[in-house]
Design a protein around this motif. Sequence first.
Motif, PDB file in Angstrom:
ATOM      1  N   UNK A  23     114.431 -20.463  27.633  1.00 29.54           N
ATOM      2  CA  UNK A  23     113.020 -20.764  27.847  1.00 29.54           C
ATOM      3  C   UNK A  23     112.853 -21.986  28.747  1.00 29.54           C
ATOM      4  N   UNK A  24     111.674 -22.041  29.415  1.00 28.30           N
ATOM      5  CA  UNK A  24     111.356 -23.253  30.169  1.00 28.30           C
ATOM      6  C   UNK A  24     110.828 -24.316  29.199  1.00 28.30           C
ATOM      7  N   UNK A  25     110.346 -25.445  29.716  1.00 27.52           N
ATOM      8  CA  UNK A  25     109.968 -26.582  28.877  1.00 27.52           C
ATOM      9  C   UNK A  25     108.851 -26.264  27.894  1.00 27.52           C
ATOM     10  N   UNK A  26     107.839 -25.526  28.309  1.00 23.20           N
ATOM     11  CA  UNK A  26     106.715 -25.262  27.406  1.00 23.20           C
ATOM     12  C   UNK A  26     106.772 -23.873  26.770  1.00 23.20           C
ATOM     13  N   UNK A  27     107.856 -23.147  26.995  1.00 21.87           N
ATOM     14  CA  UNK A  27     108.052 -21.852  26.345  1.00 21.87           C
ATOM     15  C   UNK A  27     107.238 -20.721  26.922  1.00 21.87           C
ATOM     16  N   UNK A  28     106.673 -20.896  28.116  1.00 21.29           N
ATOM     17  CA  UNK A  28     105.849 -19.836  28.708  1.00 21.29           C
ATOM     18  C   UNK A  28     106.643 -18.911  29.612  1.00 21.29           C
ATOM     19  N   UNK A  29     107.887 -19.272  29.918  1.00 23.90           N
ATOM     20  CA  UNK A  29     108.727 -18.449  30.786  1.00 23.90           C
ATOM     21  C   UNK A  29     110.066 -18.247  30.087  1.00 23.90           C
ATOM     22  N   UNK A  30     110.579 -17.024  30.139  1.00 21.63           N
ATOM     23  CA  UNK A  30     111.875 -16.723  29.561  1.00 21.63           C
ATOM     24  C   UNK A  30     112.724 -16.002  30.602  1.00 21.63           C
ATOM     25  N   UNK A  31     113.997 -16.313  30.638  1.00 19.55           N
ATOM     26  CA  UNK A  31     114.963 -15.574  31.456  1.00 19.55           C
ATOM     27  C   UNK A  31     116.040 -15.037  30.526  1.00 19.55           C
ATOM     28  N   UNK A  32     116.603 -13.892  30.850  1.00 18.14           N
ATOM     29  CA  UNK A  32     117.597 -13.277  29.975  1.00 18.14           C
ATOM     30  C   UNK A  32     118.453 -12.323  30.804  1.00 18.14           C
ATOM     31  N   UNK A  33     119.586 -11.963  30.265  1.00 16.19           N
ATOM     32  CA  UNK A  33     120.433 -10.951  30.902  1.00 16.19           C
ATOM     33  C   UNK A  33     120.301  -9.657  30.113  1.00 16.19           C
ATOM     34  N   UNK A  34     120.457  -8.528  30.807  1.00  9.76           N
ATOM     35  CA  UNK A  34     120.304  -7.237  30.146  1.00  9.76           C
ATOM     36  C   UNK A  34     121.084  -6.166  30.901  1.00  9.76           C
ATOM     37  N   UNK A  35     121.528  -5.179  30.163  1.00  5.17           N
ATOM     38  CA  UNK A  35     122.170  -4.010  30.772  1.00  5.17           C
ATOM     39  C   UNK A  35     121.181  -2.863  30.930  1.00  5.17           C
ATOM     40  N   UNK A  36     119.923  -3.075  30.513  1.00  7.35           N
ATOM     41  CA  UNK A  36     118.904  -2.023  30.644  1.00  7.35           C
ATOM     42  C   UNK A  36     118.692  -1.702  32.123  1.00  7.35           C
ATOM     43  N   UNK A  37     118.547  -0.423  32.421  1.00  5.85           N
ATOM     44  CA  UNK A  37     118.360  -0.008  33.810  1.00  5.85           C
ATOM     45  C   UNK A  37     116.980   0.506  34.112  1.00  5.85           C
ATOM     46  N   UNK A  38     116.032   0.340  33.162  1.00  2.74           N
ATOM     47  CA  UNK A  38     114.692   0.880  33.398  1.00  2.74           C
ATOM     48  C   UNK A  38     113.599  -0.177  33.312  1.00  2.74           C
ATOM     49  N   UNK A  39     113.964  -1.443  33.583  1.00  2.00           N
ATOM     50  CA  UNK A  39     112.962  -2.505  33.553  1.00  2.00           C
ATOM     51  C   UNK A  39     112.305  -2.711  34.907  1.00  2.00           C
ATOM     52  N   UNK A  40     112.918  -2.237  35.962  1.00  2.00           N
ATOM     53  CA  UNK A  40     112.347  -2.437  37.290  1.00  2.00           C
ATOM     54  C   UNK A  40     113.284  -1.917  38.348  1.00  2.00           C
ATOM     55  N   UNK A  41     113.479  -2.726  39.397  1.00  2.00           N
ATOM     56  CA  UNK A  41     114.288  -2.297  40.556  1.00  2.00           C
ATOM     57  C   UNK A  41     115.769  -2.479  40.261  1.00  2.00           C
ATOM     58  N   UNK A  42     116.300  -1.723  39.309  1.00  2.00           N
ATOM     59  CA  UNK A  42     117.685  -1.900  38.870  1.00  2.00           C
ATOM     60  C   UNK A  42     118.356  -0.549  38.776  1.00  2.00           C
ATOM     61  N   UNK A  43     119.339  -0.307  39.648  1.00  2.00           N
ATOM     62  CA  UNK A  43     120.014   0.996  39.655  1.00  2.00           C
ATOM     63  C   UNK A  43     121.527   0.861  39.607  1.00  2.00           C
ATOM     64  N   UNK A  44     122.042  -0.355  39.305  1.00  2.00           N
ATOM     65  CA  UNK A  44     123.497  -0.549  39.408  1.00  2.00           C
ATOM     66  C   UNK A  44     124.256  -0.239  38.124  1.00  2.00           C
ATOM     67  N   UNK A  45     123.572  -0.063  37.008  1.00  2.00           N
ATOM     68  CA  UNK A  45     124.240   0.221  35.752  1.00  2.00           C
ATOM     69  C   UNK A  45     125.021  -0.958  35.192  1.00  2.00           C
ATOM     70  N   UNK A  46     124.756  -2.180  35.694  1.00  2.00           N
ATOM     71  CA  UNK A  46     125.460  -3.390  35.268  1.00  2.00           C
ATOM     72  C   UNK A  46     124.465  -4.390  34.691  1.00  2.00           C
ATOM     73  N   UNK A  47     124.982  -5.460  34.106  1.00  2.00           N
ATOM     74  CA  UNK A  47     124.119  -6.514  33.568  1.00  2.00           C
ATOM     75  C   UNK A  47     123.424  -7.242  34.717  1.00  2.00           C
ATOM     76  N   UNK A  48     122.133  -7.497  34.526  1.00  2.00           N
ATOM     77  CA  UNK A  48     121.326  -8.218  35.512  1.00  2.00           C
ATOM     78  C   UNK A  48     120.514  -9.292  34.806  1.00  2.00           C
ATOM     79  N   UNK A  49     119.952 -10.197  35.594  1.00  2.00           N
ATOM     80  CA  UNK A  49     119.124 -11.274  35.046  1.00  2.00           C
ATOM     81  C   UNK A  49     117.668 -11.019  35.406  1.00  2.00           C
ATOM     82  N   UNK A  50     116.806 -11.143  34.387  1.00  2.00           N
ATOM     83  CA  UNK A  50     115.367 -10.949  34.574  1.00  2.00           C
ATOM     84  C   UNK A  50     114.619 -12.202  34.131  1.00  2.00           C
ATOM     85  N   UNK A  51     113.429 -12.357  34.653  1.00  2.00           N
ATOM     86  CA  UNK A  51     112.540 -13.467  34.292  1.00  2.00           C
ATOM     87  C   UNK A  51     111.184 -12.889  33.909  1.00  2.00           C
TER      88      UNK A  51
END
Length: 335
Positions: A23-51
């Motif tokens: 999380x950022x300082x005030x908890x309004x933004x989160x970043x995480x890693x995921x192996x999900x391939x249906x969150x957006x522009x992700x077609x590699x089948x590997x772990x990616x980082x999202x915000x």
Amino acid sequence: GATSAWASPAFGAPNGGCGRPTLDQDGSVVAYSTTAGNLGADTNGLADVYRFADGDVFATLVSDPIGTAAANGTSSDPSLVANGSRTVFVSTASNLVVNDTNGAPDAYSHVVVDDTIPPNVTMVRPAERWTTGLTSRASWTATDPSGVANGYGVQRGVAHWDRAGVTWTDLGTVNATSSTLDPNLGGRTYCWRVRATDLAGNTSPYTAPKCQATPLTATAMSYGPRWERVTASDAYRDALIRTTSNGAKATLEGVRARRIAGVATTCSTCGSIRVRWNGSPIGSLNLVTSTRKRQQLFEIKSFATTQTGTLVVEVISANGKTVAIEGIGAFQPAT
């Protein structure tokens, strides 16, 4: 407090696990890693980082490569700096920046630039103004600064040959880039318009509509003497009205149209017709061809504005020449 999902795709549940949230300082933004391939522009089948930030509709892919190819390695260990506008992470991908040739994991910094630009949506089909087929199909394309448009709002309109205006129906939000109407009904003009929402939640205005008309069957007209109805499986909607008499007339009242078309059979022994609108000639058709052809569509007249009137078809060829009417088209644009 309230619980919310940071990793919700536009359609369905994430198809992979998520981990290492930060999380950022005030908890309004989160970043995480995921192996999900249906969150957006992700077609590699590997772990990616999202915000994901408060107020976002969809998460943003942070481990975004150069060009249109997917990242060719895994990305992980995200960390947010200060107000959450900068995400630091580690990746084994070699195509996130130019000239990454060391073959080892690297540390990256991704700075968020607010996306306020909606997708650019273009209607592609229907490309033809008229159809004698039983199916009408619309399709569209979309581009967006983030590279992905998530969700299309589709509306279909219909105008009847004898009524004013187009009535629109909301078909809801779809993830496809096409819409099919099967079957379509004769004597209608069908129109489509589409808008799109991008990953940042920006929604475009509706496109200018594209429209396609399906003719009325010949049976909709009123006929004088010397006409006969014929059932024919290769004719438009399986029926035609024919005559071999000079001067024979067919009438359709209360037509509302910007464009008028006729559907007829052509052949080596066929004749010709004259078409009148509110008593004035607007065109004539020679129906002679070397071989017999059914469902031949001819656009007869285009008006500057939508008109209402009476259409009369008159046989002007000599007695013994065949005139077979299969349909009459009345096209109304959406604007």
